[in-house]
Design an enzyme around this catalytic site. Structure first.
Site, PDB file in Angstrom:
ATOM      1  N   ALA A  64       0.619  -1.113  -0.562  1.00  0.00           N
ATOM      2  CA  ALA A  64       0.460   0.222   0.292  1.00  0.00           C
ATOM      3  C   ALA A  64       1.367   1.051   0.396  1.00  0.00           C
ATOM      4  O   ALA A  64       1.869   0.710   0.289  1.00  0.00           O
ATOM      5  CB  ALA A  64      -1.317   0.006   1.099  1.00  0.00           C
ATOM      6  N   GLN A  65       0.963   1.607  -0.927  1.00  0.00           N
ATOM      7  CA  GLN A  65       1.399   3.447  -1.150  1.00  0.00           C
ATOM      8  C   GLN A  65       0.739   4.727  -0.766  1.00  0.00           C
ATOM      9  O   GLN A  65       1.364   4.818   0.456  1.00  0.00           O
ATOM     10  CB  GLN A  65       1.954   3.769  -2.090  1.00  0.00           C
ATOM     11  CG  GLN A  65       2.712   2.766  -3.351  1.00  0.00           C
ATOM     12  CD  GLN A  65       2.227   2.454  -4.483  1.00  0.00           C
ATOM     13  OE1 GLN A  65       2.487   3.432  -4.683  1.00  0.00           O
ATOM     14  NE2 GLN A  65       3.522   2.106  -5.308  1.00  0.00           N
ATOM     15  N   GLU A 140      -6.443  11.746  -2.629  1.00  0.00           N
ATOM     16  CA  GLU A 140      -6.089  11.301  -3.289  1.00  0.00           C
ATOM     17  C   GLU A 140      -7.608  11.316  -4.321  1.00  0.00           C
ATOM     18  O   GLU A 140      -8.325  12.133  -3.281  1.00  0.00           O
ATOM     19  CB  GLU A 140      -6.054   9.293  -2.901  1.00  0.00           C
ATOM     20  CG  GLU A 140      -4.884   9.000  -2.654  1.00  0.00           C
ATOM     21  CD  GLU A 140      -4.374   7.813  -1.938  1.00  0.00           C
ATOM     22  OE1 GLU A 140      -4.493   6.931  -2.326  1.00  0.00           O
ATOM     23  OE2 GLU A 140      -3.970   7.901  -1.110  1.00  0.00           O
ATOM     24  N   HIS A 260      -6.957   0.041 -10.607  1.00  0.00           N
ATOM     25  CA  HIS A 260      -6.392   1.357  -9.797  1.00  0.00           C
ATOM     26  C   HIS A 260      -5.767   2.459 -11.620  1.00  0.00           C
ATOM     27  O   HIS A 260      -5.926   1.235 -12.625  1.00  0.00           O
ATOM     28  CB  HIS A 260      -5.337   1.103  -9.185  1.00  0.00           C
ATOM     29  CG  HIS A 260      -4.456   2.031  -8.611  1.00  0.00           C
ATOM     30  ND1 HIS A 260      -4.167   3.521  -9.487  1.00  0.00           N
ATOM     31  CD2 HIS A 260      -4.648   2.036  -7.853  1.00  0.00           C
ATOM     32  CE1 HIS A 260      -3.255   4.135  -8.545  1.00  0.00           C
ATOM     33  NE2 HIS A 260      -3.574   4.013  -7.317  1.00  0.00           N
ATOM     34  N   ARG A 308     -12.296   6.638  -8.015  1.00  0.00           N
ATOM     35  CA  ARG A 308     -11.136   5.242  -9.026  1.00  0.00           C
ATOM     36  C   ARG A 308     -11.937   4.997 -10.042  1.00  0.00           C
ATOM     37  O   ARG A 308     -11.226   5.104 -11.560  1.00  0.00           O
ATOM     38  CB  ARG A 308     -10.679   4.633  -8.074  1.00  0.00           C
ATOM     39  CG  ARG A 308      -9.497   4.150  -8.519  1.00  0.00           C
ATOM     40  CD  ARG A 308      -8.728   3.002  -7.439  1.00  0.00           C
ATOM     41  NE  ARG A 308      -8.058   4.146  -6.172  1.00  0.00           N
ATOM     42  CZ  ARG A 308      -7.053   3.872  -5.350  1.00  0.00           C
ATOM     43  NH1 ARG A 308      -7.546   2.381  -5.313  1.00  0.00           N
ATOM     44  NH2 ARG A 308      -6.678   4.596  -4.870  1.00  0.00           N
ATOM     45  N   HIS A 367      -7.000  -4.446  -8.963  1.00  0.00           N
ATOM     46  CA  HIS A 367      -6.036  -3.811  -7.090  1.00  0.00           C
ATOM     47  C   HIS A 367      -6.430  -3.946  -6.428  1.00  0.00           C
ATOM     48  O   HIS A 367      -6.172  -4.205  -4.931  1.00  0.00           O
ATOM     49  CB  HIS A 367      -6.538  -2.454  -7.827  1.00  0.00           C
ATOM     50  CG  HIS A 367      -5.982  -0.792  -6.797  1.00  0.00           C
ATOM     51  ND1 HIS A 367      -4.262  -1.330  -6.561  1.00  0.00           N
ATOM     52  CD2 HIS A 367      -6.056  -0.507  -5.623  1.00  0.00           C
ATOM     53  CE1 HIS A 367      -4.126  -0.806  -4.926  1.00  0.00           C
ATOM     54  NE2 HIS A 367      -4.822  -0.008  -4.848  1.00  0.00           N
ATOM     55  N   ARG A 402     -14.637   1.798  -4.228  1.00  0.00           N
ATOM     56  CA  ARG A 402     -13.724   1.981  -3.060  1.00  0.00           C
ATOM     57  C   ARG A 402     -13.151   3.110  -2.724  1.00  0.00           C
ATOM     58  O   ARG A 402     -12.472   4.055  -4.221  1.00  0.00           O
ATOM     59  CB  ARG A 402     -12.827   0.865  -2.424  1.00  0.00           C
ATOM     60  CG  ARG A 402     -12.706   1.119  -1.155  1.00  0.00           C
ATOM     61  CD  ARG A 402     -10.610   0.562  -0.994  1.00  0.00           C
ATOM     62  NE  ARG A 402     -10.142  -0.192  -2.414  1.00  0.00           N
ATOM     63  CZ  ARG A 402      -8.629   0.458  -1.678  1.00  0.00           C
ATOM     64  NH1 ARG A 402      -8.189   1.561  -0.937  1.00  0.00           N
ATOM     65  NH2 ARG A 402      -7.671   0.843  -3.046  1.00  0.00           N
TER      66      ARG A 402
HETATM   67  C1  SIN Z   1      -3.090   4.377  -3.825  1.00  0.00           C
HETATM   68  O1  SIN Z   1      -1.953   4.762  -3.295  1.00  0.00           O
HETATM   69  O2  SIN Z   1      -3.255   5.066  -4.801  1.00  0.00           O
HETATM   70  C2  SIN Z   1      -3.323   3.422  -3.195  1.00  0.00           C
HETATM   71  C3  SIN Z   1      -4.307   3.516  -2.064  1.00  0.00           C
HETATM   72  C4  SIN Z   1      -5.532   2.619  -2.076  1.00  0.00           C
HETATM   73  O3  SIN Z   1      -5.767   1.544  -3.102  1.00  0.00           O
HETATM   74  O4  SIN Z   1      -6.013   3.143  -1.901  1.00  0.00           O
END
Ligand code: SIN
Length: 548
Positions: A64-65, A140, A260, A308, A367, A402
């Site tokens: 996870a980033q 994000e 993703h 997303r 993802h 999500r």
């Molecule tokens: C991301 O860092 O883009 C992934 C985060 C996530 O999947 O919640």
């Protein structure tokens, strides 16, 4: 915990108060909380014993980033656009979830976020802070404010995994707190007697074994390896979905497999691919097509930071319209890119590219599984004693799509709640004496064949014809007795693919992460469909109200 030979050379039998299947954020949080309450815990870990320096790690948590989306009480706001609240986080989560997020389940999960994150910090997780010691926050897709805390720039999951494993190692050394790992082991069956869980059967080093326990927590992560290319590590093979279905639990929302928008494009590559965090767009990155035109202009008011599903579909459309195999993430506007995103930069370099070129080739990549094993708000499934938490579970938080970085939060909160349930069940003694039956023959499709078929027919866009072809392919899978870890995984992939296809076929509309080219409109009222395994077939179960 006692350890004794189980049967005449058949394997090993253990006992525990709680078996945790999986060693990511939900599983280890549950194990730690349960051990702190005095429970004996066995963690069945498909990967090797933890070492932070391994090139590949088994859990999705590690990769996870972006970070953890969490509302911090009393946080200093940096401007009028930066005032956060649980109400706002809930509104963003509901908007991303496209009508299927359950607000009654979601609000308490979000509200428990900060106390769960605080416990994680107490276990040693070191999030990035500014010069005044305040936690840094990024943005994000789908978030209306900066609320995502992160560690090591874009190495949030690795920092969390390290903190959890270090905390577990301290408990392992403490005789009063028992956590024991079965490494390189895969659970082959959740054992159920008279409707109640009695433990698990597992395979380790070609040996079969059993752990008797009144409570089993599935925390096995996701399903990325249903597809040829994914951001998930190799262990994401749907194990928990298959175990739950075979034990009699319900699943829901499996059609919502989140792609993703920005997985690094590497022509022809299979398996785990580098994720390019959405936080890159949160810090100024822009998606452009092969001609340099914005991918998201006019698509959504939030542009590159739209939810997303919207951005992934805009990327897919740009790829179709240009005939070029990818789009590009223009990072020329991201200050100090390599320092802020060291993990992404290393991934780009290892693919032979240079971040200094400022144009990262990206495509949508499998993802996250938004649906999963249906649980109530305490991680309970429909099977007495069987719990599920983290990506494998469907609590109602993610709906049809999500919201970014809600998953680590959910894993933390639901891992703690699962431990509390296990504490309440500690005095239930499973009969646990039944013989260890070797599994019967199961449908097992060749993995590459399955992944290629899913990538073509059941990916970002689906249609009745493609789904029917996919269902026929699954129905033709040969049956055999899984005898290795790989075969147990392949059987899980095959069964889960059947469930995903059934769910995608039943949903004759487009919503969130599920796009039907033959049903492009979204129905006015959205509802979840539940499924279970009946006589070896996936059937709609019509679970009312979607509680476990
Ligand atoms: C991301 O860092 O883009 C992934 C985060 C996530 O999947 O919640």
């Amino acid at each position: 915990m006692s350890t004794s030979t189980y049967g005449p050379g058949a394997g090993i039998a253990d006992r525990a108060d709680l078996v945790v299947v999986g060693a990511g954020i939900a599983g280890l949080t549950a194990a730690l909380c349960a051990a702190e309450s005095g429970l004996s815990v066995v963690v069945v870990n498909k990967g090797p014993s933890w070492r932070p320096d391994r090139g590949e790690q088994p859990t999705s948590t590690f990769y996870a980033q972006g970070g953890v989306a969490v509302v911090m009480p009393g946080v200093r706001s940096t401007g009028p656009d930066d005032v956060d609240s649980i109400d706002l986080h809930l509104a963003d989560t509901l908007a991303a979830g496209s009508g299927l997020t359950d607000p009654a389940a979601t609000r308490p999960i979000l509200a428990d976020g900060w106390s769960s994150v605080s416990a994680l910090i107490g276990w040693g997780a070191d999030f990035d802070r500014d010069a005044d010691g305040e936690l840094l926050r990024t943005r994000e897709g789908g978030h209306s404010v900066r609320r995502i805390i992160h560690a090591g720039g874009d190495a949030t999951g690795a920092a969390i995994q390290r903190a959890l494993n270090d905390a577990v190692a301290q408990r392992e050394a403490d005789p009063g707190q028992s956590i024991r790992f079965l490494d390189d082991a895969i659970v082959t069956e959740v054992r159920v007697d008279d409707g109640r869980v009695t433990g698990v059967a597992y395979l380790q080093d070609d040996r079969w074994g059993v752990v008797h326990a009144p409570t089993v927590l599935l925390a096995t992560g996701g399903a990325g390896h249903l597809y040829a290319a994914t951001t998930n590590p190799s262990g994401a093979t749907c194990d928990g979905i298959a175990l739950a279905l075979r034990a009699g639990a319900h699943v829901a929302d499996l059609e919502f497999i989140q792609f993703h928008p920005t997985m690094l494009y590497t022509p022809g590559a299979r398996g785990r691919r580098t994720l390019i965090s959405e936080a890159v767009r949160g810090e100024g990155g822009r998606l452009v097509d092969a001609h340099g035109r914005s991918v998201t202009d006019g698509v959504h008011p939030m542009g590159d930071l739209a939810p997303r599903d919207v951005v992934a579909n805009a990327v897919e459309t740009a790829i179709e319209l240009t005939g070029h195999p990818c789009v590009y993430l223009d990072i020329s506007g991201v200050p100090d890119f390599e320092r802020r995103f060291p993990t992404v930069s290393a991934g780009i370099r290892s693919a032979g590219l240079d971040p200094a070129g400022n144009r990262i080739p990206v495509v949508p990549g499998a993802h996250y599984l938004c649906g999963g094993v249906v649980t109530d708000d305490e991680a309970r499934t429909a099977v007495d004693g069987l719990l599920a938490a983290g990506e494998v579970a469907r609590t109602g938080l993610h709906g049809a799509n999500r919201l970014a970085s809600n998953s680590l939060l959910e894993g933390l909160v639901m891992g703690r709640r699962a431990a509390a349930v296990a504490v309440g069940r500690r005095d239930l003694r499973p009969a646990g004496t039944g013989p260890l039956a070797t599994p019967g023959p199961l449908p097992i499709l060749d993995r590459e064949l399955l992944q290629d078929m899913m990538s073509r027919q059941v990916a970002l866009r689906r249609s009745a014809d493609g789904l029917a072809y996919a269902a026929e392919t699954i129905a033709s899978a040969p049956r055999r007795v899984p005898a290795t870890v790989r075969e147990v995984e392949d059987a899980a992939l095959t069964l889960t693919a059947a469930a995903v296809i059934a769910a995608a076929t039943a949903r004759t509309e487009s919503r969130g992460a599920h796009v039907r080219t033959d049903f492009p409109l979204t129905a006015e009222i959205g509802e979840s469909h539940t499924f279970r395994l009946v006589d070896g077939e996936i059937r709609e179960s019509g679970l009312a109200g979607i509680t476990a």
